[in-house]
Design a protein around this motif. Structure first.
Motif, mmCIF file in Angstrom:
data_model
loop_
_atom_site.group_PDB
_atom_site.id
_atom_site.type_symbol
_atom_site.label_atom_id
_atom_site.label_comp_id
_atom_site.label_asym_id
_atom_site.label_seq_id
_atom_site.Cartn_x
_atom_site.Cartn_y
_atom_site.Cartn_z
ATOM 1 N N VAL A 199 25.966 38.111 49.693
ATOM 2 C CA VAL A 199 26.284 37.647 51.034
ATOM 3 C C VAL A 199 25.127 37.958 51.972
ATOM 4 C CG1 VAL A 199 27.849 37.944 52.984
ATOM 5 C CG2 VAL A 199 28.745 38.020 50.663
ATOM 6 N N ALA A 200 24.760 36.981 52.795
ATOM 7 C CA ALA A 200 23.774 37.174 53.850
ATOM 8 C C ALA A 200 24.486 36.947 55.181
ATOM 9 C CB ALA A 200 22.618 36.202 53.690
ATOM 10 N N VAL A 201 24.320 37.874 56.102
ATOM 11 C CA VAL A 201 24.919 37.739 57.428
ATOM 12 C C VAL A 201 23.908 37.010 58.306
ATOM 13 C CG1 VAL A 201 25.847 38.970 59.422
ATOM 14 C CG2 VAL A 201 26.283 39.828 57.107
ATOM 15 N N VAL B 124 26.752 33.561 54.602
ATOM 16 C CA VAL B 124 26.539 32.547 53.570
ATOM 17 C C VAL B 124 25.881 33.216 52.364
ATOM 18 C CG1 VAL B 124 26.317 30.570 55.150
ATOM 19 C CG2 VAL B 124 24.294 31.912 54.550
ATOM 20 N N SER B 125 25.696 32.452 51.331
ATOM 21 C CA SER B 125 24.908 32.912 50.192
ATOM 22 C C SER B 125 23.454 33.004 50.652
ATOM 23 C CB SER B 125 25.038 31.898 49.056
ATOM 24 O OG SER B 125 24.117 32.186 48.047
ATOM 25 N N PRO B 126 22.699 33.999 50.211
ATOM 26 C CA PRO B 126 21.291 34.112 50.634
ATOM 27 C C PRO B 126 20.475 32.849 50.355
ATOM 28 C CG PRO B 126 21.968 36.110 49.511
ATOM 29 C CD PRO B 126 23.099 35.119 49.356
ATOM 30 N N PHE C 98 32.559 38.887 51.132
ATOM 31 C CA PHE C 98 32.379 39.319 52.515
ATOM 32 C C PHE C 98 33.632 40.026 53.027
ATOM 33 C CE2 PHE C 98 32.794 38.938 57.053
ATOM 34 C CZ PHE C 98 31.570 39.414 57.497
ATOM 35 N N VAL C 99 34.783 39.396 52.848
ATOM 36 C CA VAL C 99 36.037 39.963 53.347
ATOM 37 C C VAL C 99 36.296 41.325 52.709
ATOM 38 C CG1 VAL C 99 38.550 39.655 53.377
ATOM 39 C CG2 VAL C 99 37.059 37.757 53.996
ATOM 40 N N LYS C 100 36.102 41.411 51.411
ATOM 41 C CA LYS C 100 36.338 42.681 50.702
ATOM 42 C C LYS C 100 35.379 43.766 51.180
ATOM 43 C CE LYS C 100 35.080 44.163 46.358
ATOM 44 N NZ LYS C 100 34.717 43.849 45.011
#
Length: 153
Positions: free
Chosen positions: A35-37, A135-137, A84-86
């Motif tokens: 995950v990329a923020v 999103v995905s990196p 992300f949620v986890k």
């Protein structure tokens, strides 16, 4: 003769079980997504704590430093959403949905905007001042700000 046949079955079973175990040890969770923020370039930070991400995506933090409104965006589903949620809210995806239903029903919050594709989420974040999402990196584009996350477990 019976003894040899039974031993052969157990040997095949034991070798198969060992291979399954070793596959899991050597290649843990192949399906796990990264995950990329991301944030709109107007967002006044380049680093965010995992605690602040939890506050943002659970509606407890609604304003950036300087007074700009935070506009969180999530994906509807998928491995990136689940991770992300986890990792950042400490909830399962079902608990996250239930949490937001309760918050909306009691008038205590406004659910993050939700998108069915990374492309749509990226478009929203890039065009909306104060927006933040994930999103995905491999999906990050040049018109987005990638936020470094501190305190990530």
């Amino acid at each position: 003769m019976f003894y040899k046949k039974k031993t052969g079955v157990w040997l095949v079973w034991a070798v198969g079980a060992a291979l399954v175990f070793l596959t899991g040890v050597l290649q843990p969770d192949i399906a796990q997504a990264e995950v990329a923020v991301i944030a709109n370039p107007s967002v006044p930070i380049s680093k965010i704590s995992s605690d602040d991400l939890k506050k943002i995506f659970t509606g407890k933090m609604v304003v950036w430093e300087g007074g700009q409104s935070i506009k969180p965006a999530t994906l509807n589903d998928g491995s990136v959403h689940e991770e992300f949620v986890k990792n950042y809210t400490g909830k399962t995806t079902d608990q996250f949905k239930t949490y937001w239903r309760r918050m909306i029903f009691t008038g205590q919050g406004i659910q993050p905007r939700s998108f069915s594709s990374s492309r749509d989420l990226i478009e929203y974040v890039s065009e909306t001042p104060g927006a933040i999402g994930y999103v995905s990196p491999s999906d990050i584009s040049a018109d987005l700000k990638k936020l470094n996350v501190s305190g990530k477990e």
